[in-house]
Design an enzyme around this catalytic site. Sequence first.
Site, PDB file in Angstrom:
ATOM      1  N   GLU A  61       0.819  -1.210   0.000  1.00  0.00           N
ATOM      2  CA  GLU A  61       0.000   0.000   0.000  1.00  0.00           C
ATOM      3  C   GLU A  61       0.854   1.261   0.000  1.00  0.00           C
ATOM      4  O   GLU A  61       0.570   2.224  -0.717  1.00  0.00           O
ATOM      5  CB  GLU A  61      -0.910   0.045   1.238  1.00  0.00           C
ATOM      6  CG  GLU A  61      -1.804  -1.143   1.388  1.00  0.00           C
ATOM      7  CD  GLU A  61      -1.215  -2.245   2.265  1.00  0.00           C
ATOM      8  OE1 GLU A  61      -0.085  -2.711   1.984  1.00  0.00           O
ATOM      9  OE2 GLU A  61      -1.894  -2.661   3.210  1.00  0.00           O
ATOM     10  N   CYS A  89      -2.742  -2.902   7.434  1.00  0.00           N
ATOM     11  CA  CYS A  89      -2.317  -2.843   8.831  1.00  0.00           C
ATOM     12  C   CYS A  89      -2.510  -1.407   9.339  1.00  0.00           C
ATOM     13  O   CYS A  89      -2.877  -0.505   8.583  1.00  0.00           O
ATOM     14  CB  CYS A  89      -0.858  -3.264   8.949  1.00  0.00           C
ATOM     15  SG  CYS A  89       0.308  -2.065   8.247  1.00  0.00           S
TER      16      CYS A  89
END
Length: 162
Positions: A61, A89
């Site tokens: 990401e 996360c």
Amino acid sequence: MPNTDPRTQDEMWMRAAIEEARAAERAGEVPVGAVAVMNGVIVGRGQNRVLRDLDPTAHAEIVALRQAAAVVRNYRLSDCELYITLEPCAMCAGAMVHARLKRLVYGAADPKAGAAGSVLEVVNHPKLNHQMEVTTGVLGAECGELLREFFRAKRAQADEQS
């Protein structure tokens, strides 16, 4: 007439993220991939690179967000959608909030570290200054199977060596 069904579009972009995940796996990384899409165009691609770059922040990401920001020449990505094979996360979710992402789409939930609702709610925490649309489970079974197969193979390899 082109298919404009949102679910079909989501699956198309998630397939691009899955290709990034497969490339990460070929490089020996945990197979997680991401693509950032703006106005129907991929402006950022990412795959896990923590081992290759010796960088604990080089999650798929983050790599995709960095590339997208460079392409659009702005760290605010308020018109971007991010497609990820695995629920982000806490670090990645925080980066998405700071980037003011328009929308997050992910495949497999992460029951151990997910920060878009599975373990924590960072993405749309009510006390944070930005909220984004979240779509979950797009090609989730395929995304989850990529990870399960990767870790199965790692365990089998470790068993062979012991």
